[in-house]
Design an enzyme around this catalytic site. Sequence first.
Site, PDB file in Angstrom:
ATOM      1  N   SER A   1      -3.351  -3.604  -0.431  1.00  0.00           N
ATOM      2  CA  SER A   1      -2.218  -4.383   0.063  1.00  0.00           C
ATOM      3  C   SER A   1      -2.703  -5.752   0.518  1.00  0.00           C
ATOM      4  CB  SER A   1      -1.554  -3.647   1.233  1.00  0.00           C
ATOM      5  OG  SER A   1      -0.365  -4.293   1.624  1.00  0.00           O
TER       6      SER A   1
ATOM      7  N   GLN B   1      -7.430  -0.579   3.854  1.00  0.00           N
ATOM      8  CA  GLN B   1      -8.248  -1.184   4.915  1.00  0.00           C
ATOM      9  C   GLN B   1      -9.588  -1.700   4.400  1.00  0.00           C
ATOM     10  OE1 GLN B   1      -7.488  -1.823   8.087  1.00  0.00           O
ATOM     11  NE2 GLN B   1      -5.447  -0.951   7.898  1.00  0.00           N
TER      12      GLN B   1
ATOM     13  N   GLY C   1       0.790  -1.221   0.000  1.00  0.00           N
ATOM     14  CA  GLY C   1       0.000   0.000   0.000  1.00  0.00           C
ATOM     15  C   GLY C   1       0.822   1.270   0.000  1.00  0.00           C
ATOM     16  N   SER C   2       1.923   1.288   0.734  1.00  0.00           N
ATOM     17  CA  SER C   2       2.736   2.507   0.811  1.00  0.00           C
ATOM     18  C   SER C   2       3.326   2.869  -0.543  1.00  0.00           C
ATOM     19  CB  SER C   2       3.852   2.342   1.847  1.00  0.00           C
ATOM     20  OG  SER C   2       3.313   2.283   3.153  1.00  0.00           O
TER      21      SER C   2
ATOM     22  N   CYS D   1       2.453   4.928  21.345  1.00  0.00           N
ATOM     23  CA  CYS D   1       3.212   4.787  22.580  1.00  0.00           C
ATOM     24  C   CYS D   1       4.063   3.528  22.608  1.00  0.00           C
ATOM     25  CB  CYS D   1       2.277   4.833  23.785  1.00  0.00           C
ATOM     26  SG  CYS D   1       0.801   3.843  23.628  1.00  0.00           S
TER      27      CYS D   1
ATOM     28  N   HIS E   1      -1.700  -8.129   2.549  1.00  0.00           N
ATOM     29  CA  HIS E   1      -1.660  -8.679   3.904  1.00  0.00           C
ATOM     30  C   HIS E   1      -2.804  -8.197   4.789  1.00  0.00           C
ATOM     31  CE1 HIS E   1       0.103  -5.341   6.464  1.00  0.00           C
ATOM     32  NE2 HIS E   1       0.273  -4.827   5.255  1.00  0.00           N
TER      33      HIS E   1
END
Length: 381
Positions: A198, A178, A69-70, A323, A200
């Site tokens: 994508s 997505q 996708g990127s 995080c 995966h």
Amino acid sequence: MIYADNAATTPVSDSVLQAMLPYFSKEFGNPSSLYASGRRAKRALESARETVADCLDARPDEIFFTSGGSESDNWAIKMSAKKGKETGKTHLITSEFEHHAVLHSLRSLESGGFTVSALSVHEDGIIRPEELKAALRPETALVTVMTANNEIGTIQPISEIGALCRGAGIPLHTDAVQAAGILPLDVKAMNVDFLSLSAHKFHGPKGVGALYIRKGAGISGLMDGGAQERGLRAGTENVAGIVGLAVALKEACENRKACADRLTAMRDRLIQGALKIPGTRLNGDPVKRLPGNVNLSFEQVEGEALLLLLDQNGICASAGSACTAGSLEPSHVLRAIGLSEPLAHGSLRLTLSCQNTEAEVDEILQILPDVIMRVRSLSSQ
């Protein structure tokens, strides 16, 4: 273990793995070779292209295989900008909560003289087409808006946006990473010029994706080298991965309706149960969201501690904030829909696939309240 992070990646299905295996060993030929094994690899490659095209209501010569996708996002955005600049069009439109592959591509273009308008996504996480219409300019080279958000799962009105862009003569790119295999994707009905996906994300392998480029869109390739992918995407094709992508997408599209109905029921039960925990809110529209996406924020909760405790209880999930990488910055997606910094840091994303079960949903709902209570007690010490 309960795997509830399918928005991050999905396990390769058994049928996909079996379809791929011959192309790692027995059928290892290079599709560019003229001898028999190369020709067989080429036939597998073109058969996969036809399958992906059928799933998107596209033409096979409009499908180009990529590393994911990127790369597909970078290709569509940067090459559309390059084409636009040739005629003095240096304005780009996106939304505030796109994937970083889109936002960082646009940032790099800003340093090269382009201007970028980022549309608000409002508290419900949905773009308003009328606001897009107001943002269009004669010098707009491209609009790029995701089909469904990767964090909160909200589904965008792409067909309406596409109609506005088509009427203004401005190309539209959508990151459907997505959405592929989960939502019905018809590039004609969506009025898109470029669409990224994508493998995966729908039980295919990592490291392989596709870009739909509408016939006549006329953008150049991102990678230079050989003549693969009709001269637009150099590099020896990942035949095993491409075969896996096609099998996975076909399976997902064939089972989409039944899977979506089942996922929606589990999603809604998970949301309803989680909202019984005091100080909990659902992020994004409760209905216009991906069938398996649940994104919650908890008052007085730190996301990293929440994830670690869930992991100790056998639940794999993710947080809206970064995080886990040690960053103090909250999720740009959650900030875009108006969450305070503490709430954005106290978020949890649970994403289901049809490999999940109702029993797993019950177990999550049994474990989650105690984990939240423990995290809050730790933070108050």
